[in-house]
Design a protein around this motif. Structure first.
Motif, mmCIF file in Angstrom:
data_model
loop_
_atom_site.group_PDB
_atom_site.id
_atom_site.type_symbol
_atom_site.label_atom_id
_atom_site.label_comp_id
_atom_site.label_asym_id
_atom_site.label_seq_id
_atom_site.Cartn_x
_atom_site.Cartn_y
_atom_site.Cartn_z
ATOM 1 N N VAL A 603 -13.924 56.820 -11.870
ATOM 2 C CA VAL A 603 -15.186 55.890 -11.741
ATOM 3 C C VAL A 603 -14.609 54.974 -10.698
ATOM 4 O O VAL A 603 -13.834 54.073 -10.876
ATOM 5 C CB VAL A 603 -15.414 55.482 -13.161
ATOM 6 C CG1 VAL A 603 -16.685 54.439 -12.802
ATOM 7 C CG2 VAL A 603 -15.978 56.180 -14.144
ATOM 8 N N GLU A 604 -15.533 54.932 -9.533
ATOM 9 C CA GLU A 604 -15.305 54.140 -8.516
ATOM 10 C C GLU A 604 -16.683 53.323 -8.060
ATOM 11 O O GLU A 604 -17.539 54.107 -8.030
ATOM 12 C CB GLU A 604 -14.750 54.696 -7.250
ATOM 13 C CG GLU A 604 -13.486 55.339 -7.366
ATOM 14 C CD GLU A 604 -12.307 54.213 -7.036
ATOM 15 O OE1 GLU A 604 -12.527 52.982 -6.907
ATOM 16 O OE2 GLU A 604 -11.142 54.781 -6.851
ATOM 17 N N TYR A 605 -16.776 52.309 -8.205
ATOM 18 C CA TYR A 605 -17.732 51.467 -7.326
ATOM 19 C C TYR A 605 -17.994 51.593 -5.850
ATOM 20 O O TYR A 605 -17.037 51.710 -5.101
ATOM 21 C CB TYR A 605 -17.945 49.914 -7.605
ATOM 22 C CG TYR A 605 -18.149 49.654 -8.683
ATOM 23 C CD1 TYR A 605 -19.924 49.320 -9.223
ATOM 24 C CD2 TYR A 605 -17.446 49.578 -10.132
ATOM 25 C CE1 TYR A 605 -20.183 48.923 -10.402
ATOM 26 C CE2 TYR A 605 -17.928 49.417 -11.441
ATOM 27 C CZ TYR A 605 -19.311 48.996 -11.366
ATOM 28 O OH TYR A 605 -19.793 48.752 -12.715
ATOM 29 N N PHE A 606 -19.221 52.550 -5.787
ATOM 30 C CA PHE A 606 -19.423 52.695 -4.235
ATOM 31 C C PHE A 606 -20.713 51.773 -3.522
ATOM 32 O O PHE A 606 -21.791 51.492 -4.253
ATOM 33 C CB PHE A 606 -19.975 54.028 -4.129
ATOM 34 C CG PHE A 606 -20.109 54.803 -2.793
ATOM 35 C CD1 PHE A 606 -19.035 55.198 -2.165
ATOM 36 C CD2 PHE A 606 -21.328 54.858 -2.165
ATOM 37 C CE1 PHE A 606 -19.290 55.995 -0.984
ATOM 38 C CE2 PHE A 606 -21.676 55.475 -1.080
ATOM 39 C CZ PHE A 606 -20.204 56.013 -0.302
ATOM 40 N N SER A 616 -23.815 47.550 -4.869
ATOM 41 C CA SER A 616 -22.390 48.616 -5.423
ATOM 42 C C SER A 616 -22.893 49.244 -7.027
ATOM 43 O O SER A 616 -23.500 48.631 -7.730
ATOM 44 C CB SER A 616 -21.473 47.260 -5.566
ATOM 45 O OG SER A 616 -20.262 47.852 -6.281
ATOM 46 N N LYS A 617 -22.517 50.457 -6.997
ATOM 47 C CA LYS A 617 -22.868 51.321 -8.138
ATOM 48 C C LYS A 617 -21.828 52.327 -8.414
ATOM 49 O O LYS A 617 -21.284 52.717 -7.318
ATOM 50 C CB LYS A 617 -24.113 52.063 -7.723
ATOM 51 C CG LYS A 617 -24.660 52.831 -8.796
ATOM 52 C CD LYS A 617 -26.175 53.603 -8.288
ATOM 53 C CE LYS A 617 -26.547 54.431 -9.393
ATOM 54 N NZ LYS A 617 -28.053 55.060 -8.971
ATOM 55 N N PRO A 618 -21.554 52.366 -9.692
ATOM 56 C CA PRO A 618 -20.223 53.268 -10.108
ATOM 57 C C PRO A 618 -20.733 55.005 -9.976
ATOM 58 O O PRO A 618 -21.981 55.152 -10.503
ATOM 59 C CB PRO A 618 -20.063 53.013 -11.454
ATOM 60 C CG PRO A 618 -21.401 52.355 -12.208
ATOM 61 C CD PRO A 618 -21.930 51.844 -11.005
ATOM 62 N N TYR A 619 -19.806 55.690 -9.442
ATOM 63 C CA TYR A 619 -19.993 56.972 -9.475
ATOM 64 C C TYR A 619 -18.395 57.894 -9.814
ATOM 65 O O TYR A 619 -17.498 57.191 -9.803
ATOM 66 C CB TYR A 619 -20.214 57.488 -8.291
ATOM 67 C CG TYR A 619 -21.796 57.087 -7.599
ATOM 68 C CD1 TYR A 619 -22.646 57.994 -7.621
ATOM 69 C CD2 TYR A 619 -21.621 55.835 -6.754
ATOM 70 C CE1 TYR A 619 -23.976 57.382 -7.259
ATOM 71 C CE2 TYR A 619 -23.036 55.559 -6.392
ATOM 72 C CZ TYR A 619 -23.997 56.421 -6.737
ATOM 73 O OH TYR A 619 -25.501 55.737 -6.292
ATOM 74 N N ASN A 620 -18.527 59.017 -10.382
ATOM 75 C CA ASN A 620 -17.339 59.627 -10.450
ATOM 76 C C ASN A 620 -16.882 60.467 -9.240
ATOM 77 O O ASN A 620 -17.610 61.271 -8.753
ATOM 78 C CB ASN A 620 -17.790 60.771 -11.709
ATOM 79 C CG ASN A 620 -17.725 60.312 -12.937
ATOM 80 O OD1 ASN A 620 -18.984 60.316 -13.472
ATOM 81 N ND2 ASN A 620 -16.837 59.719 -13.693
ATOM 82 N N ILE A 621 -15.808 60.023 -8.907
ATOM 83 C CA ILE A 621 -15.386 60.379 -7.367
ATOM 84 C C ILE A 621 -13.920 60.755 -7.663
ATOM 85 O O ILE A 621 -13.040 60.022 -7.481
ATOM 86 C CB ILE A 621 -15.318 59.284 -6.344
ATOM 87 C CG1 ILE A 621 -16.692 58.764 -6.372
ATOM 88 C CG2 ILE A 621 -15.236 59.610 -5.110
ATOM 89 C CD1 ILE A 621 -17.031 57.461 -5.448
ATOM 90 N N GLY A 622 -13.833 62.329 -7.770
ATOM 91 C CA GLY A 622 -12.676 62.805 -7.581
ATOM 92 C C GLY A 622 -11.491 62.601 -8.474
ATOM 93 O O GLY A 622 -11.634 62.174 -9.844
ATOM 94 N N THR A 623 -10.162 62.658 -8.017
ATOM 95 C CA THR A 623 -9.320 62.497 -8.757
ATOM 96 C C THR A 623 -8.001 61.427 -8.498
ATOM 97 O O THR A 623 -8.229 61.127 -7.078
ATOM 98 C CB THR A 623 -8.325 63.946 -9.229
ATOM 99 O OG1 THR A 623 -7.812 64.129 -7.769
ATOM 100 C CG2 THR A 623 -9.035 64.911 -9.621
ATOM 101 N N ARG A 624 -7.421 60.737 -9.509
ATOM 102 C CA ARG A 624 -6.382 59.845 -8.759
ATOM 103 C C ARG A 624 -4.980 60.246 -9.504
ATOM 104 O O ARG A 624 -4.969 60.493 -10.516
ATOM 105 C CB ARG A 624 -6.812 58.344 -9.208
ATOM 106 C CG ARG A 624 -5.721 57.542 -9.018
ATOM 107 C CD ARG A 624 -6.107 55.973 -9.385
ATOM 108 N NE ARG A 624 -5.344 55.000 -9.501
ATOM 109 C CZ ARG A 624 -5.388 54.098 -8.312
ATOM 110 N NH1 ARG A 624 -6.203 53.615 -7.784
ATOM 111 N NH2 ARG A 624 -4.142 52.876 -8.584
ATOM 112 N N LYS A 625 -3.911 60.520 -8.723
ATOM 113 C CA LYS A 625 -2.663 60.684 -9.389
ATOM 114 C C LYS A 625 -1.523 59.427 -8.850
ATOM 115 O O LYS A 625 -1.444 59.360 -7.509
ATOM 116 C CB LYS A 625 -2.052 62.049 -8.795
ATOM 117 C CG LYS A 625 -3.065 63.314 -9.223
ATOM 118 C CD LYS A 625 -2.276 64.689 -8.508
ATOM 119 C CE LYS A 625 -3.291 65.727 -8.911
ATOM 120 N NZ LYS A 625 -2.843 66.888 -8.238
#
Length: 780
Positions: A603-606, A616-625
């Motif tokens: 979840v990142e704020y875009f 500014s709004k949150p979205y599910n954006i990919g992966t984080r390692k």
């Protein structure tokens, strides 16, 4: 606690029992040490500690013995004449006299915080740390290794959000992000903070970064004990607190009453640049959260017998908020020519009642002190009735589209948590744990906005709605553990079903979800020597979108920089691995841990930009390692100087795509913290904490680095019964949060600063109570 290997084989078993009490009040003393000594060699044969109500019973193989009874703060007492009847001796009531000198020594030794390392967690025992004296739980957390609390009060663990914060192992209204009530827990109320970066299956699976469990003190000193405290500070921060505790043979009654007033200023600056129109919108102003607060806590423990106890407790807090703010805006073109200038003033008032009640029943089985069944039920309520008036005054330029506005919020949240936990040790090495948990969270948020039109306020249908949130989570778990002298392992599995329903009442838009997930965990440890140990662990976690991440409506305090929720958010999932080593030396302890965390549906704020408005709004954006290395140490330089250090470095890879744009990049981040404690003399202490947090790269920009310091002074009077303390947070007023976002077509800059806080407090403990500090709540 004490056992001897010097038992000799005998054909008969003799039982010695009795009861240990205070020599003056005759109140029972729990956890006193009872040692059975050999009359001839004067060496210890065996030993036990007293249970509830001061009772003890111990079996021996010889009658040729005597008893020594001791407890911190009391003189050791010996019983030399023991008469057995049918192999049983009841020595009756043993009275211990108080030792004033020993009590003074205990106070000195208890001042230092220290970290312990368990199989699946680290435990930070909270002493009387000066920078936290008179402070809230947020300041205490900021002193804990691996934990950081930013200027807005957001808690991160090893640089990652998604932390689950518990109180006494359970969810609480005090950790609710809307309630902002962690500040109602004060430093003197906290016994320890457990940092669980890789939680076992026993714990709720919420929180991808891990769990922080705040364990509160339960003052059970016999008789009537208490503490009163008075605090003042700048900016205005005044409070009065009273803590009372009464312990009888069957009941422990405890209460805390507090009241105060505080001001929390926030200097805010925003710059929005529109590259398409070549204009720049700047805003600068001061925001305040002023608050009168009243807190009341009442609870009781009732001992049916030494093995069965029931606890009933309740807390009520009432806050009266006043939130004045004034923001100055200016709009200029590419050449710097002023186009428009105006002022926006806010007058906001709010009433916030908070209520929590808990019932807990614990039953200890006779065969083993760790064999127990625990049931708990917690209910909590948080409400907010808030109204705001926004007035716009045009100073230069066109005054169209600058209407005054009114907002109204009615917020109601109910939370209910039910836990059933069972622990069964089969022997000293093997233990089984099993249990279940059921969470219910119901929320209704009624929000409306009205705009002034021709002298009348007309409701804005696009910004007005009722948002209902209903989440139920059912979890069951089982763990098995083996812990030998050198090697230990703990394996567990947890299953959770989540049933989430959201509803926008006015538009009848629903978003219902039901999903079941499994969360395994594995922990192991190996003791190489008495001073060197290795640990490793794995766990799978979930981070469910919070209410405010899902709620699509927002506060229009600054209607050119707004944050809103997204009802379509999915939960994050993470797999966490770590391995570490612990070295305990005579004057130092060291801990080095390497870790890896893989997170999906991050979840990142875009930020999006239109008509100079940044949303500014949150979205599910990919992966984080993420891959990192963490180092903690404690070093006693001398009897008067102690150093505590914490450093964390990690690198991460972000992969994601949003609106036909790729957000793939690599970055690193690090932070460090150093605490220096200096004991000037027996009564006077000084503490200084320095922290640095490096810059942080986000999907659209950068958060700047941060360097700041806190310090505290304490002077003890009347052999520690009274304490005067002075604390300064953000000594150099350098704790500033800056955020840079630059994208095609626009850029956004934001800056926030709370400033320096100075607090002066006096506290006095009476009865057997210690001097404590009460500072009330801190807003986030």
């Amino acid at each position: 606690m004490l056992f001897s290997s010097q038992l000799t084989a005998q054909t008969s078993t003799y039982t010695i029992s009795g009861r240990v009490v205070d020599g003056i009040s005759e109140d029972p003393i729990d956890y006193a040490t009872v040692m059975i000594m050999d009359n001839d060699s004067k060496e210890m044969i065996t030993g036990v500690t007293t249970e509830n109500l001061g009772k003890f019973s111990v079996d021996v193989k010889s009658k040729n013995v005597y008893i020594e009874v001791s407890f911190l703060g009391y003189e050791t007492t010996s019983i030399t004449e023991i008469t057995f009847n049918n192999n049983i001796a009841n020595v009756g009531i043993i009275k211990l006299g108080q030792n004033a000198q020993a009590l003074d020594e205990v106070v000195v030794r208890a001042e230092k915080s220290q970290t312990e390392f368990k199989l699946d967690k680290r435990v930070f025992n909270v002493g009387q740390d000066l920078s936290s004296t008179g402070a809230s739980a947020l300041e205490v957390l900021n002193n804990v290794p691996s934990v950081n609390v930013n200027i807005e009060g957001s808690v991160t663990l090893r640089g990652s959000s998604g932390v689950q914060i518990l109180i006494n192992g359970k969810p609480s209204i005090l950790t609710n992000e809307q309630g902002n009530a962690l500040g109602t827990i004060t430093a003197d109320m906290i016994e320890k903070v457990e940092v669980i970066t890789n939680p076992s299956a026993k714990y709720e699976a919420e929180g991808t970064a891990g769990i922080i469990n705040i364990v509160l003190k339960k003052n059970e000193k016999k008789g009537l004990n208490g503490s009163v405290s008075l605090n003042t500070g700048f900016p205005q921060n005044h409070s009065l607190g009273l803590s009372l505790n009464k312990r009888t043979e069957k009941m422990n009654l405890f209460t805390q009453i507090g009241a105060g007033y505080k001001i929390l200023p926030n200097a805010v600056e925003n710059i929005n640049k529109n590259f398409q129109t070549n204009t720049t919108l700047s805003s600068m102003g001061d925001e305040f959260r002023n608050e009168n607060f009243y807190n009341f806590i009442l609870g009781a423990d009732y001992y049916f017998n030494p093995r069965n106890v029931m606890t009933i407790s309740g807390s009520y807090a009432y806050e009266i908020e006043d939130q004045p703010s004034e923001t100055n805006y200016s709009l200029v073109d590419d050449a710097g020519t002023l186009i428009q200038q105006w002022k926006r003033e806010e007058v906001t008032s709010a009433l916030n009642p908070k209520l929590q009640y808990e019932l807990q029943y614990k039953s200890d089985f006779k065969d083993d002190k760790d064999h127990m069944l625990l049931f708990s039920a917690i209910g909590s309520y948080f409400g907010k009735a808030q109204s705001s008036e926004f007035k716009n005054t045009v100073i230069f330029g066109d005054d169209d589209d600058f209407n005054d506005q009114l907002t109204s919020t009615t917020f109601n949240e109910g939370k209910y948590t039910f836990n059933l936990d069972y622990t069964k040790p089969f022997n000293e090495k093997w233990t089984l744990e099993a249990g279940s948990q059921y969470l219910i969270n119901n929320v209704s948020n009624d929000y409306s906005v009205s705009n002034e039109e021709d002298g009348k306020f007309v409701q804005d249908a696009g910004l007005t709605n009722v948002f209902n949130y209903d989440q139920k989570v059912l979890g069951v778990y089982g763990t098995g553990s083996y812990e030998g002298q050198k090697w230990g392992v703990k394996l567990g599995l947890r299953a959770e079903n989540t049933d989430l329903k959201t509803l926008l009442v006015n538009t009848n838009v629903t978003n219902d979800r039901n999903f079941t997930n499994f969360f395994p965990s594995l922990h192991t440890s190996y003791k190489i020597t008495e001073g060197i140990s290795m640990q490793a662990g794995y766990s799978r976690r979930i981070f469910r979108p919070s209410l405010w991440s899902l709620n699509p409506f927002f506060n229009i305090r600054n209607n050119f920089n707004v944050r809103t929720g997204n009802p379509n958010l999915l939960p994050e999932f993470s797999d966490s691995y770590e391995v570490g080593g612990i070295i305990i030396l005579e004057k130092a302890s060291l801990n080095l841990t390497a870790y890896r965390r893989n997170t999906t549906d991050v979840v990142e704020y875009f930020s999006s930009f239109e008509n100079n408005v940044n949303t500014s709004k949150p979205y599910n954006i990919g992966t984080r390692k993420s891959t990192g290395l963490e180092f903690n140490f404690k070093y006693d330089v001398s009897k008067i100087i102690t150093l505590n250090g914490d450093a964390n470095y990690f690198t991460f890879t972000r992969e994601g795509r949003f609106e036909e744009s790729d957000f793939n990049y690599q970055a690193d981040q690090w932070s460090t913290k150093l605490t220096t404690k200096y004991k000037v003399n027996k009564s006077f202490d000084v503490e200084v904490i320095g922290q640095y947090q490096s810059k942080e790269e986000t999907v659209q920009g950068v958060v700047s680095d941060n360097l700041f310091a806190d310090m505290g002074l304490r002077y003890k009077l009347m052999k520690g019964k009274a304490v005067i303390n002075l604390s300064v947070r953000d000594v150099f007023a350098s704790r500033i949060r800056e955020n840079f976002t630059e994208q095609v077509g626009f850029s956004v800059y934001s800056r926030q600063q709370r400033g320096r806080f100075i607090s002066l407090g006096f506290s006095y403990g009476f009865g057997k109570g210690e001097a404590m500090q009460y500072s009330g709540s801190r807003r986030r």
